[in-house]
Scaffold this active site. Structure first.
Site, PDB file in Angstrom:
ATOM      1  N   HIS A  90      -0.452   0.213   0.046  1.00 21.43           N
ATOM      2  CA  HIS A  90       0.371   1.909  -0.632  1.00 21.43           C
ATOM      3  C   HIS A  90       1.938   1.102  -0.824  1.00 21.43           C
ATOM      4  O   HIS A  90       2.686   0.504  -0.925  1.00 21.43           O
ATOM      5  CB  HIS A  90      -0.137   2.527   0.610  1.00 21.43           C
ATOM      6  N   ASP A 124       1.045  -0.037   8.708  1.00 15.27           N
ATOM      7  CA  ASP A 124       0.746   1.218   7.826  1.00 15.27           C
ATOM      8  C   ASP A 124      -0.490   1.739   8.973  1.00 15.27           C
ATOM      9  O   ASP A 124      -1.509   1.887   8.460  1.00 15.27           O
ATOM     10  CB  ASP A 124       0.867   1.394   6.559  1.00 15.27           C
ATOM     11  N   GLN A 140      -3.424   6.428   7.174  1.00 11.50           N
ATOM     12  CA  GLN A 140      -5.114   6.315   6.959  1.00 11.50           C
ATOM     13  C   GLN A 140      -5.823   5.811   8.475  1.00 11.50           C
ATOM     14  O   GLN A 140      -7.277   6.140   8.017  1.00 11.50           O
ATOM     15  CB  GLN A 140      -5.290   5.417   5.954  1.00 11.50           C
ATOM     16  N   LYS A 158      -1.242  14.026   6.957  1.00 11.35           N
ATOM     17  CA  LYS A 158      -2.136  13.212   6.332  1.00 11.35           C
ATOM     18  C   LYS A 158      -4.123  14.249   8.104  1.00 11.35           C
ATOM     19  O   LYS A 158      -4.549  13.095   7.805  1.00 11.35           O
ATOM     20  CB  LYS A 158      -2.367  12.015   6.060  1.00 11.35           C
ATOM     21  N   CYS A 181      -1.025   5.434  -5.605  1.00 12.99           N
ATOM     22  CA  CYS A 181       0.395   4.470  -5.204  1.00 12.99           C
ATOM     23  C   CYS A 181      -0.784   2.990  -4.776  1.00 12.99           C
ATOM     24  O   CYS A 181       0.281   2.485  -3.423  1.00 12.99           O
ATOM     25  CB  CYS A 181       0.733   5.340  -3.705  1.00 12.99           C
TER      26      CYS A 181
HETATM   27  N1  PMP Z   1       0.569   4.413   3.201  1.00 10.81           N
HETATM   28  C1  PMP Z   1      -0.049   4.831   2.834  1.00 10.81           C
HETATM   29  C2  PMP Z   1      -1.882   4.174   3.457  1.00 10.81           C
HETATM   30  C3  PMP Z   1      -0.944   6.320   1.953  1.00 10.81           C
HETATM   31  O1  PMP Z   1      -2.034   6.466   1.864  1.00 10.81           O
HETATM   32  C4  PMP Z   1       0.527   7.069   2.116  1.00 10.81           C
HETATM   33  C5  PMP Z   1       0.152   8.333   1.727  1.00 10.81           C
HETATM   34  N2  PMP Z   1      -0.707   8.608   0.854  1.00 10.81           N
HETATM   35  C6  PMP Z   1       1.236   6.430   2.524  1.00 10.81           C
HETATM   36  C7  PMP Z   1       1.794   4.974   3.104  1.00 10.81           C
HETATM   37  C8  PMP Z   1       2.573   7.214   2.783  1.00 10.81           C
HETATM   38  O2  PMP Z   1       2.821   8.457   3.036  1.00 10.81           O
HETATM   39  P1  PMP Z   1       3.234   9.922   2.596  1.00 10.81           P
HETATM   40  O3  PMP Z   1       3.686  10.068   1.590  1.00 10.81           O
HETATM   41  O4  PMP Z   1       3.149  10.885   3.647  1.00 10.81           O
HETATM   42  O5  PMP Z   1       5.269   8.993   3.369  1.00 10.81           O
END
Ligand code: PMP
Length: 422
Positions: free
Chosen positions: A137, A212, A215, A238, A378
């Site tokens: 991401h 990270d 997910q 999430k 993203c």
């Molecule tokens: N890493 C991953 C794997 C994600 O799926 C996301 C959110 N789509 C993020 C980071 C970023 O999370 P946040 O927007 O809550 O900071």
């Protein structure tokens, strides 16, 4: 499914009773972007605000004391939920901020001496390497690009094979590798990365590791201490919790060696006009009045998930992923991007429909009340890797049902008919 009474559970989520698009039931398959909150989380925040609101770690009055207790109790329960000590849990705004906090600590100029023996590990300069993967991401990519730009370090990455698995032979780590940062589960492909192997390789060259877990923590049991990871990041919104709250996990001795990120009130030990010393972690990284009701809400979210049981959450979401993969396999012209085997993946399914742009598929689905995400999610470089501009992504949470998977598959068939590609 997986012994869950999903019907009963759904009654905890007020938003799931609403209709969309002229009275259609909401089929929410976008929990990978953000999940919904059960009544227990909404109530916890409301009760806190109605009964206990106060500025934490300040004030000699009862409300400030109750607010501090509620905030610190949430930290302890969240820490236990991910197999960590409370002192290793730093509250941040979200995953993005948590990763940026570590990236900030790794710029040469900000490394202070006197913060402990591990401090040197955060020093970064020309010739040093940060290693990530091609499936990250942007939150776990752009901060490292920026850090490399600031310090002269080099960004390298493991590539991804045609099935969406990490190609562990694509690069070798070196003694100049300072950090290996990677997703636990891809937010697009659903691929679960080989954490133990990546940690082993990083440790063999003395590199730090950052997971990270945005997910993974919401969808499967995760024990950060057992994983041997140095840092991890995840977001409240999430995992059935509030937005505006996330977590940076860091091994205690590493947090102790890190310089602060934001500075100001609450994060200090002693302040004089000439200079200041800083509080130990986690306070060192929580400058200013924190997101208090949000932390309380996230505490309630982990209580909720724990009561359901993360093994059952995981099994339930995998069963939905299996149904989705099988259902999509029956629809001509649909290509799933990512692994087919449940051994290698979680419950996020991204796909393209030949001859129809992902946004058009999303539009047809939305007209039928089915909420999915479309676009590059993203993860733009990953989409480039697969030669697609955009995918449709269905992602699940504990409240989704097999009937909702059926609505998705029917909607994809309808999109093919509508656009005349059947
Ligand atoms: N890493 C991953 C794997 C994600 O799926 C996301 C959110 N789509 C993020 C980071 C970023 O999370 P946040 O927007 O809550 O900071």
């Amino acid at each position: 499914l997986a012994g869950l009474d999903v019907g009963k559970l759904r009654a905890d989520f007020p938003i799931l009773t609403r209709t969309v698009r002229d009275g259609r039931p909401l089929v929410y398959l976008d929990s990978g972007a953000t999940s919904h909150r059960p009544r227990q989380v909404l109530d916890a925040e409301r009760t806190f605000l109605e009964q206990h609101n106060g500025a934490v770690h300040r004030g000699a009055h009862q409300l400030a004391e109750e607010a501090t207790d509620a905030y610190e109790s949430a930290r302890s329960r969240i820490a236990a939920f991910v197999g960590a000590d409370p002192g290793e849990v730093v509250f941040t705004k979200n995953t993005t901020e948590a990763i940026n906090l570590v990236a900030y600590a790794m710029s040469n100029s900000s490394v202070r001496t006197g913060l402990g023996p591990e401090t040197e590990r955060f020093a970064l300069g020309p010739g040093d390497e940060i290693v990530i993967t091609e499936l990250e991401h942007h939150a776990n990519l752009v901060p490292w690009q920026e850090l490399c730009r600031r310090t002269g370090a080099t960004l390298r990455w493991y590539s991804v094979d045609d099935e969406g698995r990490l190609d562990l032979d694509s690069i070798e780590l070196t003694e100049r590798t300072k950090l290996v940062a990677f997703a636990h589960q891809s937010n697009v492909l659903g691929t679960v990365l080989p954490v133990a192997e990546l940690v082993r390789r990083a440790q063999a060259v003395g590199a730090l590791t950052l997971l990270d877990a945005a997910q993974s923590v919401p969808h499967m049991p995760v024990h950060l201490t057992n994983l041997g990871i140095d840092f991890a990041a995840f977001s409240g919104h999430k995992m059935l919790g509030p937005s505006g709250i996330g977590v940076l996990y860091g091994r205690a001795e590493l947090l102790a060696a890190m310089p602060p990120f934001l500075t100001g009130g609450s994060m200090i030990e002693l302040v004089r006009m000439e200079g200041s010393t800083y509080a130990p972690p986690p306070q060192r990284f929580e400058a200013g009045v924190p997101m208090t009701s949000q932390a309380v809400g996230l505490g309630a979210a982990v209580d909720y998930l724990s009561a359901v049981g993360m093994d059952r959450v995981h099994a339930h979401e995998l069963a939905l992923a299996r149904a989705t993969l099988d259902g999509l396999a029956e629809v001509p012209g649909v290509r799933v991007v990512g692994p087919r085997s449940l051994e290698e993946r979680g419950g996020t399914v991204a796909f393209v429909v030949d001859g129809i742009h992902a946004h058009d598929v999303g539009q047809v689905l939305d007209d039928r009340g089915v909420a999915v995400r479309v676009g590059h999610h993203c993860a733009w470089p990953l989409h480039r890797r697969f030669g697609v501009a955009a995918t449709v992504r269905a992602s699940f949470a504990v409240y989704n049902t097999p009937d909702e998977v059926g609505a998705l598959i029917d909607g994809v068939r309808a999109a093919r008919e509508f656009f005349g590609v059947s």
